[in-house]
Design an enzyme around this catalytic site. Structure first.
Site, PDB file in Angstrom:
ATOM      1  N   CYS A  64     -19.098  15.553 -32.274  1.00 35.33           N
ATOM      2  CA  CYS A  64     -18.130  15.215 -33.058  1.00 35.33           C
ATOM      3  C   CYS A  64     -17.611  13.746 -32.964  1.00 35.33           C
ATOM      4  O   CYS A  64     -18.466  13.094 -32.525  1.00 35.33           O
ATOM      5  CB  CYS A  64     -16.868  16.289 -33.109  1.00 35.33           C
ATOM      6  SG  CYS A  64     -15.931  16.099 -31.686  1.00 35.33           S
ATOM      7  N   ARG A  65     -16.614  13.457 -33.416  1.00 36.95           N
ATOM      8  CA  ARG A  65     -15.912  12.234 -33.201  1.00 36.95           C
ATOM      9  C   ARG A  65     -15.469  11.768 -31.881  1.00 36.95           C
ATOM     10  O   ARG A  65     -15.788  10.599 -31.441  1.00 36.95           O
ATOM     11  CB  ARG A  65     -14.738  11.975 -34.362  1.00 36.95           C
ATOM     12  CG  ARG A  65     -14.132  10.718 -34.332  1.00 36.95           C
ATOM     13  CD  ARG A  65     -12.969  10.460 -35.088  1.00 36.95           C
ATOM     14  NE  ARG A  65     -12.046   9.387 -34.941  1.00 36.95           N
ATOM     15  CZ  ARG A  65     -11.031   9.188 -34.081  1.00 36.95           C
ATOM     16  NH1 ARG A  65     -10.821  10.474 -33.321  1.00 36.95           N
ATOM     17  NH2 ARG A  65     -10.421   8.123 -34.000  1.00 36.95           N
TER      18      ARG A  65
END
Length: 101
Positions: A64-65
């Site tokens: 993810c980020r």
């Protein structure tokens, strides 16, 4: 305990030609800015609806980020009998090749 791998370790493995099963769980707008080309994109909130696309024998690296959403997805997958490893630091720490989706 959720297994982890650093963004740097993922970059090195890909540059060494290793075939990794990567799943990017970020939103569409996030991957439009760039994602690891080898990764499959499955938005986090659609993971339960996409379990039939996954193989319980494959060890997935979840991305993810920043590493928080991927930790939650990794936990969910492990609880449902899948093999998952969280990429800590997420795309914020990934310095390898990326391409827009």
């Amino acid at each position: 305990m959720i297994p982890t791998i650093t963004a740097e370790e993922v970059r090195q493995k890909l540059e060494n030609g290793e075939n990794l099963a990567l799943i990017d769980v970020r939103e569409d707008v996030e991957v439009a800015e760039g994602m690891i080309p080898q990764a499959e994109h499955i938005v986090m909130n659609t993971i339960p609806d996409n379990l039939d696309r996954l193989d319980k024998e494959t060890d997935y690296i979840i991305i993810c980020r920043s590493g928080m959403r991927s930790e939650n997805v990794s936990r969910y997958l492990i609880e449902n009998g899948y093999k998952a490893t969280n990429m800590t630091g997420g795309m914020l720490e990934y310095t390898g090749e990326t391409a827009p989706k």
